[in-house]
Scaffold this motif. Sequence first.
Motif, short mmCIF file in Angstrom:
data_model
loop_
_atom_site.label_atom_id
_atom_site.label_comp_id
_atom_site.label_asym_id
_atom_site.label_seq_id
_atom_site.Cartn_x
_atom_site.Cartn_y
_atom_site.Cartn_z
N TYR A 57 -15.72 8.16 23.55
CA TYR A 57 -15.73 6.88 22.84
C TYR A 57 -17.15 6.35 22.68
N MET A 58 -18.06 6.76 23.54
CA MET A 58 -19.46 6.35 23.40
C MET A 58 -20.06 6.94 22.12
N TRP A 59 -19.54 8.09 21.71
CA TRP A 59 -19.97 8.69 20.44
C TRP A 59 -19.19 8.11 19.27
N TYR A 60 -17.89 7.86 19.48
CA TYR A 60 -16.99 7.47 18.40
C TYR A 60 -17.38 6.12 17.79
N ALA A 61 -17.63 5.12 18.63
CA ALA A 61 -17.86 3.77 18.13
C ALA A 61 -19.08 3.69 17.20
N PRO A 62 -20.27 4.15 17.62
CA PRO A 62 -21.40 4.08 16.68
C PRO A 62 -21.24 5.01 15.48
N TYR A 63 -20.61 6.15 15.69
CA TYR A 63 -20.41 7.09 14.58
C TYR A 63 -19.56 6.45 13.48
N MET A 64 -18.45 5.82 13.86
CA MET A 64 -17.58 5.18 12.88
C MET A 64 -18.27 3.98 12.24
N TYR A 65 -19.05 3.26 13.02
CA TYR A 65 -19.72 2.07 12.49
C TYR A 65 -20.65 2.44 11.34
N PHE A 66 -21.42 3.49 11.52
CA PHE A 66 -22.40 3.85 10.50
C PHE A 66 -21.77 4.67 9.37
N GLN A 75 -18.60 4.58 8.23
CA GLN A 75 -17.60 3.89 7.43
C GLN A 75 -18.19 2.94 6.41
N ARG A 76 -19.48 2.82 6.39
CA ARG A 76 -20.10 1.89 5.46
C ARG A 76 -19.89 2.34 4.02
#
Length: 296
Positions: A251-260, A262-263
Motif C-alpha cells: 500500500y505504500m507503493w499503491y497510494a502515491p502510484y494511484m495519485y499520480f 489517475q490524473r
Amino acid sequence: VQKDSPNAKEILIAVGGGTGAGTGTGSAKMDRDLIRRMRYQDKVVLVLMLAAYFIALMFTASLAYRQASNSSPVRFYGDPRVEDLMTDNADADDFLHVFAQPPRSVQLCIQGMLPVPTLLAHLVDGSLEWQGCFYRHVFSFGLDLTPFIVHEEEGRSSGLEADGVETLRKFLREDVNDLATVQLVKEVSWDRWEELATNIKHKIRQKGFDGLIHVSWRNTETLTVYKNRTWANFLHRGITRVLLALSVVGYMWYAPYMYFRQRGPEVHPKFKVDIDIESYWQLIGEKINERGFDPQ
C-alpha cells in the motif's frame, strides 16, 4: 580466535538433522550444536511461512487480475456510485452526450433546529454546536430540483465551453495511460435562489416555528469516468487494495502510484434550474409549515 562461519553443507545438516534431544546433555559442545541447529531451523520455518504467505497473496492477485479482464466493447464507464453510465465510443461529442447529463442529486435542503441547554446537549441524539450554542434537529427535508435541470446554454448539449471540449477531445484521442480518469464537475446555477430561501424561512416562521432555520442547496455533482482496461480495473478492485494492505509494503507503493497516475482532465459542464422562483414557490408554498414540508 573467531570461529569460521558454517558452510552450506553444515547448515543443511543442521536444518535436516533435527535435534534429537534437549539441551542439558552434560556436554557443552553438544549443547552448543543443538542450540545452533534449533536457531537454523527456526529461521528456515520463518522463511517458509513468509514465502507461503506471499505466494498465497500473489496467487490471489493473479485470480483477481484475470477477473478484471473482460471482452466488453465498453471503453469508458462512470463511477457506479454516482451514475451507472458507459460508452464504447471515444468521440468527444458522444462521450459528453453520455456522461455530461444533468446531475441527479440537486436539492434545496431545509433544516429546522431548536436550541438545547448546554448541560443537556450530550443527552440529545444528533445535537450539534453552532456559534457557541447547541441545537437539535426538528425537521430536515430536501426539495428535488432534478426535473428542472437543463444545460445552461441552448444548443450546447454538453454545457461545456469550447476549450473544455477540445481538452477532452485531445485526451480521448492521445492519452495512453490506462489509469487516467476524466472528472466531470457538474455545476448548476439558479437565479435569485437566495430570495426563495428567504421566503421559505419567512413562511416557516409565520406558521409558528421560532427556532433556527437553515436553507442551502446542493448544486454540484462530480462524476469520475474510468477507462475499461484490465490494469485499471484490477487496481480499482477492492480485493486488490486488501491484498496490498496485507502485504504491508504494497500500500505504500499503491497510494502515491494511484495519485499520480489517475490524473486526467477536469471539465465543468454548466447547467441551470429552468424555472423561476415565483413559479417554483407556487408549487411548494402551500405545503410548507412549522413542521417542515407536508407533501399532501
